[in-house]
Design a protein around this motif. Structure first.
Motif, PDB file in Angstrom:
ATOM      1  N   LEU A 116       0.822  -1.208   0.000  1.00 11.41           N
ATOM      2  CA  LEU A 116       0.000   0.000   0.000  1.00 11.41           C
ATOM      3  C   LEU A 116       0.856   1.259   0.000  1.00 11.41           C
ATOM      4  O   LEU A 116       0.561   2.228  -0.716  1.00 11.41           O
ATOM      5  CB  LEU A 116      -0.925   0.003   1.224  1.00 11.41           C
ATOM      6  N   ALA A 117       1.932   1.257   0.793  1.00 12.34           N
ATOM      7  CA  ALA A 117       2.789   2.443   0.915  1.00 12.34           C
ATOM      8  C   ALA A 117       3.511   2.768  -0.389  1.00 12.34           C
ATOM      9  O   ALA A 117       3.701   3.943  -0.725  1.00 12.34           O
ATOM     10  CB  ALA A 117       3.805   2.240   2.037  1.00 12.34           C
ATOM     11  N   ILE A 118       3.909   1.731  -1.137  1.00  9.79           N
ATOM     12  CA  ILE A 118       4.686   1.945  -2.361  1.00  9.79           C
ATOM     13  C   ILE A 118       3.794   2.091  -3.598  1.00  9.79           C
ATOM     14  O   ILE A 118       4.042   2.940  -4.457  1.00  9.79           O
ATOM     15  CB  ILE A 118       5.692   0.784  -2.558  1.00  9.79           C
ATOM     16  N   CYS A 119       2.753   1.284  -3.680  1.00  9.56           N
ATOM     17  CA  CYS A 119       1.896   1.301  -4.867  1.00  9.56           C
ATOM     18  C   CYS A 119       0.796   2.364  -4.801  1.00  9.56           C
ATOM     19  O   CYS A 119       0.365   2.870  -5.835  1.00  9.56           O
ATOM     20  CB  CYS A 119       1.264  -0.077  -5.075  1.00  9.56           C
ATOM     21  N   TYR A 120       0.353   2.701  -3.584  1.00 15.61           N
ATOM     22  CA  TYR A 120      -0.697   3.710  -3.417  1.00 15.61           C
ATOM     23  C   TYR A 120      -0.312   4.710  -2.329  1.00 15.61           C
ATOM     24  O   TYR A 120      -0.989   4.805  -1.294  1.00 15.61           O
ATOM     25  CB  TYR A 120      -2.031   3.034  -3.065  1.00 15.61           C
ATOM     26  N   PRO A 121       0.781   5.450  -2.536  1.00 12.19           N
ATOM     27  CA  PRO A 121       1.272   6.347  -1.471  1.00 12.19           C
ATOM     28  C   PRO A 121       0.290   7.454  -1.084  1.00 12.19           C
ATOM     29  O   PRO A 121       0.222   7.833   0.087  1.00 12.19           O
ATOM     30  CB  PRO A 121       2.556   6.932  -2.092  1.00 12.19           C
ATOM     31  N   TYR A 178       1.889 -11.958  -4.147  1.00 15.75           N
ATOM     32  CA  TYR A 178       1.081 -10.982  -4.888  1.00 15.75           C
ATOM     33  C   TYR A 178       1.580  -9.557  -4.641  1.00 15.75           C
ATOM     34  O   TYR A 178       1.770  -8.778  -5.590  1.00 15.75           O
ATOM     35  CB  TYR A 178      -0.388 -11.101  -4.475  1.00 15.75           C
ATOM     36  N   THR A 179       1.805  -9.218  -3.373  1.00 12.90           N
ATOM     37  CA  THR A 179       2.223  -7.848  -3.049  1.00 12.90           C
ATOM     38  C   THR A 179       3.596  -7.524  -3.626  1.00 12.90           C
ATOM     39  O   THR A 179       3.807  -6.416  -4.144  1.00 12.90           O
ATOM     40  CB  THR A 179       2.238  -7.627  -1.523  1.00 12.90           C
ATOM     41  N   TYR A 180       4.513  -8.483  -3.597  1.00 11.94           N
ATOM     42  CA  TYR A 180       5.847  -8.198  -4.125  1.00 11.94           C
ATOM     43  C   TYR A 180       5.871  -8.162  -5.657  1.00 11.94           C
ATOM     44  O   TYR A 180       6.699  -7.460  -6.243  1.00 11.94           O
ATOM     45  CB  TYR A 180       6.872  -9.192  -3.574  1.00 11.94           C
ATOM     46  N   MET A 181       4.977  -8.887  -6.299  1.00 11.93           N
ATOM     47  CA  MET A 181       4.845  -8.759  -7.753  1.00 11.93           C
ATOM     48  C   MET A 181       4.385  -7.346  -8.121  1.00 11.93           C
ATOM     49  O   MET A 181       4.900  -6.740  -9.060  1.00 11.93           O
ATOM     50  CB  MET A 181       3.860  -9.802  -8.284  1.00 11.93           C
ATOM     51  N   LYS A 182       3.440  -6.824  -7.353  1.00  8.47           N
ATOM     52  CA  LYS A 182       2.945  -5.468  -7.594  1.00  8.47           C
ATOM     53  C   LYS A 182       4.015  -4.424  -7.283  1.00  8.47           C
ATOM     54  O   LYS A 182       4.164  -3.428  -8.004  1.00  8.47           O
ATOM     55  CB  LYS A 182       1.698  -5.211  -6.733  1.00  8.47           C
ATOM     56  N   ILE A 183       4.768  -4.648  -6.191  1.00  9.94           N
ATOM     57  CA  ILE A 183       5.837  -3.712  -5.822  1.00  9.94           C
ATOM     58  C   ILE A 183       6.915  -3.684  -6.902  1.00  9.94           C
ATOM     59  O   ILE A 183       7.398  -2.611  -7.289  1.00  9.94           O
ATOM     60  CB  ILE A 183       6.445  -4.101  -4.456  1.00  9.94           C
ATOM     61  N   LEU A 184       7.296  -4.852  -7.414  1.00 10.82           N
ATOM     62  CA  LEU A 184       8.303  -4.924  -8.483  1.00 10.82           C
ATOM     63  C   LEU A 184       7.812  -4.216  -9.746  1.00 10.82           C
ATOM     64  O   LEU A 184       8.588  -3.525 -10.424  1.00 10.82           O
ATOM     65  CB  LEU A 184       8.632  -6.378  -8.799  1.00 10.82           C
ATOM     66  N   LYS A 185       6.543  -4.379 -10.055  1.00  8.22           N
ATOM     67  CA  LYS A 185       5.972  -3.728 -11.234  1.00  8.22           C
ATOM     68  C   LYS A 185       6.051  -2.208 -11.113  1.00  8.22           C
ATOM     69  O   LYS A 185       6.426  -1.511 -12.066  1.00  8.22           O
ATOM     70  CB  LYS A 185       4.506  -4.161 -11.401  1.00  8.22           C
ATOM     71  N   VAL A 186       5.736  -1.687  -9.922  1.00 10.88           N
ATOM     72  CA  VAL A 186       5.813  -0.243  -9.687  1.00 10.88           C
ATOM     73  C   VAL A 186       7.263   0.232  -9.741  1.00 10.88           C
ATOM     74  O   VAL A 186       7.564   1.299 -10.286  1.00 10.88           O
ATOM     75  CB  VAL A 186       5.172   0.116  -8.321  1.00 10.88           C
ATOM     76  N   CYS A 187       8.175  -0.577  -9.188  1.00 10.27           N
ATOM     77  CA  CYS A 187       9.596  -0.194  -9.179  1.00 10.27           C
ATOM     78  C   CYS A 187      10.162  -0.079 -10.594  1.00 10.27           C
ATOM     79  O   CYS A 187      10.911   0.858 -10.909  1.00 10.27           O
ATOM     80  CB  CYS A 187      10.417  -1.221  -8.389  1.00 10.27           C
ATOM     81  N   PHE A 188       9.808  -1.022 -11.447  1.00  9.58           N
ATOM     82  CA  PHE A 188      10.328  -1.008 -12.815  1.00  9.58           C
ATOM     83  C   PHE A 188       9.752   0.131 -13.642  1.00  9.58           C
ATOM     84  O   PHE A 188      10.418   0.647 -14.548  1.00  9.58           O
ATOM     85  CB  PHE A 188      10.033  -2.348 -13.515  1.00  9.58           C
ATOM     86  N   ARG A 236      11.913   3.681  -6.461  1.00  8.72           N
ATOM     87  CA  ARG A 236      12.746   2.479  -6.340  1.00  8.72           C
ATOM     88  C   ARG A 236      13.581   2.516  -5.067  1.00  8.72           C
ATOM     89  O   ARG A 236      13.738   1.505  -4.381  1.00  8.72           O
ATOM     90  CB  ARG A 236      13.655   2.346  -7.569  1.00  8.72           C
ATOM     91  N   GLN A 237      14.127   3.683  -4.738  1.00 13.24           N
ATOM     92  CA  GLN A 237      14.935   3.815  -3.522  1.00 13.24           C
ATOM     93  C   GLN A 237      14.099   3.577  -2.282  1.00 13.24           C
ATOM     94  O   GLN A 237      14.549   2.916  -1.332  1.00 13.24           O
ATOM     95  CB  GLN A 237      15.574   5.206  -3.463  1.00 13.24           C
ATOM     96  N   LYS A 238      12.866   4.096  -2.271  1.00 11.87           N
ATOM     97  CA  LYS A 238      11.966   3.895  -1.138  1.00 11.87           C
ATOM     98  C   LYS A 238      11.631   2.407  -0.985  1.00 11.87           C
ATOM     99  O   LYS A 238      11.622   1.871   0.137  1.00 11.87           O
ATOM    100  CB  LYS A 238      10.679   4.696  -1.337  1.00 11.87           C
ATOM    101  N   ALA A 239      11.371   1.746  -2.108  1.00 11.05           N
ATOM    102  CA  ALA A 239      11.032   0.325  -2.071  1.00 11.05           C
ATOM    103  C   ALA A 239      12.193  -0.504  -1.545  1.00 11.05           C
ATOM    104  O   ALA A 239      12.012  -1.391  -0.706  1.00 11.05           O
ATOM    105  CB  ALA A 239      10.641  -0.146  -3.468  1.00 11.05           C
ATOM    106  N   VAL A 240      13.402  -0.186  -2.012  1.00  8.09           N
ATOM    107  CA  VAL A 240      14.582  -0.943  -1.581  1.00  8.09           C
ATOM    108  C   VAL A 240      14.837  -0.741  -0.093  1.00  8.09           C
ATOM    109  O   VAL A 240      15.103  -1.701   0.646  1.00  8.09           O
ATOM    110  CB  VAL A 240      15.831  -0.527  -2.402  1.00  8.09           C
ATOM    111  N   SER A 241      14.751   0.497   0.380  1.00  6.70           N
ATOM    112  CA  SER A 241      15.064   0.797   1.785  1.00  6.70           C
ATOM    113  C   SER A 241      14.075   0.162   2.751  1.00  6.70           C
ATOM    114  O   SER A 241      14.447  -0.261   3.852  1.00  6.70           O
ATOM    115  CB  SER A 241      15.111   2.311   2.005  1.00  6.70           C
ATOM    116  N   THR A 242      12.809   0.094   2.359  1.00  6.84           N
ATOM    117  CA  THR A 242      11.791  -0.438   3.280  1.00  6.84           C
ATOM    118  C   THR A 242      11.556  -1.935   3.101  1.00  6.84           C
ATOM    119  O   THR A 242      11.124  -2.607   4.039  1.00  6.84           O
ATOM    120  CB  THR A 242      10.441   0.291   3.102  1.00  6.84           C
ATOM    121  N   CYS A 243      11.836  -2.464   1.904  1.00  5.25           N
ATOM    122  CA  CYS A 243      11.552  -3.875   1.639  1.00  5.25           C
ATOM    123  C   CYS A 243      12.742  -4.798   1.889  1.00  5.25           C
ATOM    124  O   CYS A 243      12.541  -5.998   2.107  1.00  5.25           O
ATOM    125  CB  CYS A 243      11.076  -4.059   0.198  1.00  5.25           C
ATOM    126  N   THR A 244      13.962  -4.261   1.864  1.00  2.00           N
ATOM    127  CA  THR A 244      15.144  -5.114   2.037  1.00  2.00           C
ATOM    128  C   THR A 244      15.140  -5.890   3.352  1.00  2.00           C
ATOM    129  O   THR A 244      15.308  -7.118   3.360  1.00  2.00           O
ATOM    130  CB  THR A 244      16.440  -4.293   1.915  1.00  2.00           C
TER     131      THR A 244
END
Length: 310
Positions: free
Chosen positions: A124-129, A215-225, A232-240
């Motif tokens: 939710l935070a990355i795909c729908y901020p 499902y959530t990580y497929m959506k997160i990867l799609k948004v990152c690409f 992308r930086q926000k996703a990496v910092s919070t998801c790592t």
């Protein structure tokens, strides 16, 4: 093997322990240090998050739930394990054994559900901020954390209620702690209900959360690409740290399932013991260290608290 003609046993014997002489005192100190590190690290992060209002956000509240579960799970194992290591006779009463099964089983179930909800929160935070604050309200966070704990505690209670009355033909558990599957394997009576309920539980507590995570990580990867560099930086910092925790948890769970379901007698005894304990010892140590080191906000506040600057 002690054979008991279709009756309920009053105690269980752990068959995985073997005589290591004076080395048991060193092993006792090692596991005592592990337990102390787990208690201190998880308590520190719980205090830091609870004390700082700036961290009263959904992501950090889910982390508190995770750290509380690490304390709960390790307390269900370590005091019991320390007594067994130092003892010469490795027996445990049936009631205490089922209590440990309850704690360990509930810990694993809460862990995977908590991790899946954390992946949903990051989604939710990355795909729908822009909609995040309206979607992840305090009421919703409270409901999710309540379900994270309530469902496993009830589900495991039903599991124990089905296992405890079984008539057993033996009392030797080939592990260093009590395990529900190991007890059910000793049953002389019909275990059809246990097996059916176990299969349903497996689908609910493994495949359900795992499907949500994928499902959530497929959506997160799609948004990152397709998103910006900042996204992308926000996703990496919070998801790592979350991904690292997931991999560590499933790695330990995989070996636990292998050892429970298949004959691993060809492996050295010490390796089998290590693999069976990895699931319950490394995750409670790994999580606070990973989140404490990777998240700069938590790291700086931990330093402030430890050095009295808060």
């Amino acid at each position: 093997m002690i054979m008991i003609n279709s009756t309920q046993v009053s105690y269980f014997t752990f068959g995985a322990y073997f005589d290591i002489g004076l080395f048991k005192y060193l092993l006792f100190l090692i596991f005592l240090c592990f337990y102390a590190v787990i208690i201190c690290a998880n308590l520190l992060l719980i205090v830091v998050i609870c004390k700082n209002r700036s961290l009263h956000e959904p992501m950090y509240l889910f982390l508190v739930s995770l750290f509380v579960n690490e304390l709960y799970g390790s307390t269900g194992l370590f005091p019991f394990l320390l007594v067994q290591i130092i003892s010469d006779i490795h027996n445990v009463s049936a009631s205490l054994c089922f209590l440990q099964i309850y704690c360990v089983f509930a810990y694993g179930t809460i862990e995977i559900i908590n991790l899946s909800i954390m992946s949903y929160d990051r989604y939710l935070a990355i795909c729908y901020p822009l909609q995040y604050n309206t979607s992840m309200t305090s009421k919703k966070v409270t409901m999710l954390i309540t379900l994270t704990w309530l469902f496993p505690l009830i589900e495991v209670a039903v599991t124990i209620s089905l296992s405890a009355p079984l008539q057993l033909c033996g009392n030797i558990i080939n592990k260093v702690y009590c395990d529900n599957y190991s007890v059910v394997k000793l049953a002389c009576s019909v275990t059809t209900v246990n097996n059916i309920y176990g299969l349903i539980s497996l689908c609910l507590i493994v495949f359900g959360p795992l499907s949500l995570i994928l499902y959530t990580y497929m959506k997160i990867l799609k948004v990152c690409f397709s998103g910006s560099k900042q996204t992308r930086q926000k996703a990496v910092s919070t998801c790592t740290p979350h991904l690292a925790s997931l991999i560590n948890f499933f790695f330990g769970s995989f070996f636990e399932i292998l050892q429970s379901r298949f004959d691993m007698s060809s492996l050295p005894v010490m390796l089998r013991i290590f693999l069976s304990l990895y699931f319950l010892t490394c995750q409670p140590i790994f999580n606070p260290l990973m989140y404490g080191l990777q998240m700069s906000k938590i790291r700086s506040l931990c330093k402030s608290l430890v050095f009295g600057e808060m």
